[in-house]
Motif scaffolding. Structure first.
Motif, short mmCIF file in Angstrom:
data_model
loop_
_atom_site.label_atom_id
_atom_site.label_comp_id
_atom_site.label_asym_id
_atom_site.label_seq_id
_atom_site.Cartn_x
_atom_site.Cartn_y
_atom_site.Cartn_z
N ALA A 213 0.83 -1.20 0.00
CA ALA A 213 0.00 0.00 0.00
C ALA A 213 0.86 1.26 0.00
N ARG A 214 1.94 1.23 0.76
CA ARG A 214 2.84 2.38 0.83
C ARG A 214 3.49 2.66 -0.51
N ALA A 215 3.81 1.60 -1.25
CA ALA A 215 4.43 1.77 -2.57
C ALA A 215 3.50 2.49 -3.53
N GLY A 216 2.19 2.28 -3.37
CA GLY A 216 1.21 2.94 -4.23
C GLY A 216 0.62 4.19 -3.62
N GLN A 217 1.13 4.57 -2.44
CA GLN A 217 0.63 5.76 -1.72
C GLN A 217 -0.87 5.65 -1.47
N LEU A 218 -1.26 4.44 -1.00
CA LEU A 218 -2.66 4.16 -0.73
C LEU A 218 -2.83 3.60 0.67
N SER A 219 -4.07 3.59 1.16
CA SER A 219 -4.38 2.89 2.40
C SER A 219 -4.44 1.40 2.12
N ARG A 220 -4.45 0.59 3.17
CA ARG A 220 -4.52 -0.87 2.99
C ARG A 220 -5.80 -1.27 2.26
N SER A 221 -6.93 -0.68 2.67
CA SER A 221 -8.21 -1.04 2.05
C SER A 221 -8.26 -0.62 0.59
N GLU A 222 -7.72 0.58 0.28
CA GLU A 222 -7.72 1.06 -1.09
C GLU A 222 -6.78 0.22 -1.97
#
Length: 301
Positions: A213-222
């Motif tokens: 998620a961090r690699a895509g700059q997203l939350s876990r759910s997203e």
């Protein structure tokens, strides 16, 4: 030429050089079930791609859409789009693949006006090419002529190919497709590539959902929604399948055993690797290794 194993980098960008000695294009037949995976794995490239199904039917996935393409029809896949292909009904699908550098489609003077808007359009990741449509038939016939020209190399065939490319592009843009440009779509595609790239760099390590998620700059759910929507799987299942894909090449090496391969591709349990491999490949890793070794021996003989 049949490409049986597509070489890709960590971002899933294909490394195959799509060009002849003279021209920045490549045209070859692909037999889907002869690929090392039994299907064409997820990848992308800067070249635009035209496909013509000459036998059977195929299911292509382009970004998050799945498209069935029947024998005689074709598909346009735009530059930079994630895509993969598999057979439909296991009938031995064969297709002609034409890859072209976008800058070679038209002259530099016409490129900005007639090519750039199409390769940048966010609603044109692909276009189904129907042989029953006049514009579609023209494109498919031109693909066949390009393939014939490359094979026969008649005098001035390079000029003939450039003429066919111009014809292909004109027919693609005169069919009336309305272009759209949505920045959020560009961002979504980039984030998906960044998450996949991170997985491919770290697949042999212990991977946590937070890392992806961090690699895509997203939350876990997203992050999970992205994988479900675009790849129709979960991040965990994608990692498992990717590790199995990476194990296929290692299992074909004579100096490796199943346990060594399991740990090299990120499994911390041989039995877990065997279980997941069997479910994915419908045989055990050892059976796969023996099958490939026997096949290689028969080829040498």
């Amino acid at each position: 030429m049949q490409i049986k194993s597509i070489m890709i980098d960590e971002s899933l960008k294909e490394l195959t050089k799509h060009h002849t000695i003279v021209l920045p294009i490549a045209c070859y037949e692909t037999i889907i079930n002869q690929n090392i995976h039994g299907y064409i794995p997820l990848h992308w490239h800067d070249e635009i791609q035209f496909v013509l199904i000459v036998k059977g039917e195929a299911i292509f996935q382009v970004n998050e859409d799945r498209i069935e393409v029947r024998e005689g029809d074709g598909l346009f896949i735009n530059s930079g789009c994630l895509h993969m292909a598999e057979e439909k009904n296991q009938l031995g699908c064969v297709y002609i693949c034409l890859n072209i550098s976008p800058h070679f489609v038209l002259s530099q003077e016409l490129y900005t006006t007639y090519v750039t808007p199409y390769i940048q359009a966010t609603n044109l990741s692909y276009l189904h090419i129907d042989e029953r449509e006049v514009w579609g038939k023209n494109i498919l016939n031109a693909i066949l002529k390009i393939k014939q020209g490359i094979e026969e190399k008649s005098p001035y065939y390079e000029i003939d190919i450039t003429m066919q490319l111009t014809l292909i592009w004109k027919n693609l843009i005169v069919n009336g497709f309305q272009l759209e440009y949505v920045q959020t779509e560009v961002l979504k595609n980039q984030r998906m590539k960044e998450m996949l790239s991170w997985i491919h760099l770290h697949y042999a390590e212990k991977i946590m959902l937070n890392d992806i998620a961090r690699a895509g700059q997203l939350s876990r759910s997203e992050c999970c929604r992205y994988f479900k929507r675009i790849l129709n799987t979960t991040p965990l299942n994608y990692i498992l399948e990717y590790r199995i894909q990476k194990s296929l090449f290692l299992l074909q090496q004579t100096d490796t055993n199943v346990t060594e391969v399991a740990y090299q591709v990120g499994f911390n349990s041989t039995s877990y690797f065997i279980d997941k491999f069997r479910k994915s490949m419908h045989m055990t890793p050892l059976a796969y290794k023996k099958y490939k070794m026997d096949k290689s021996h028969d080829t040498i003989i």
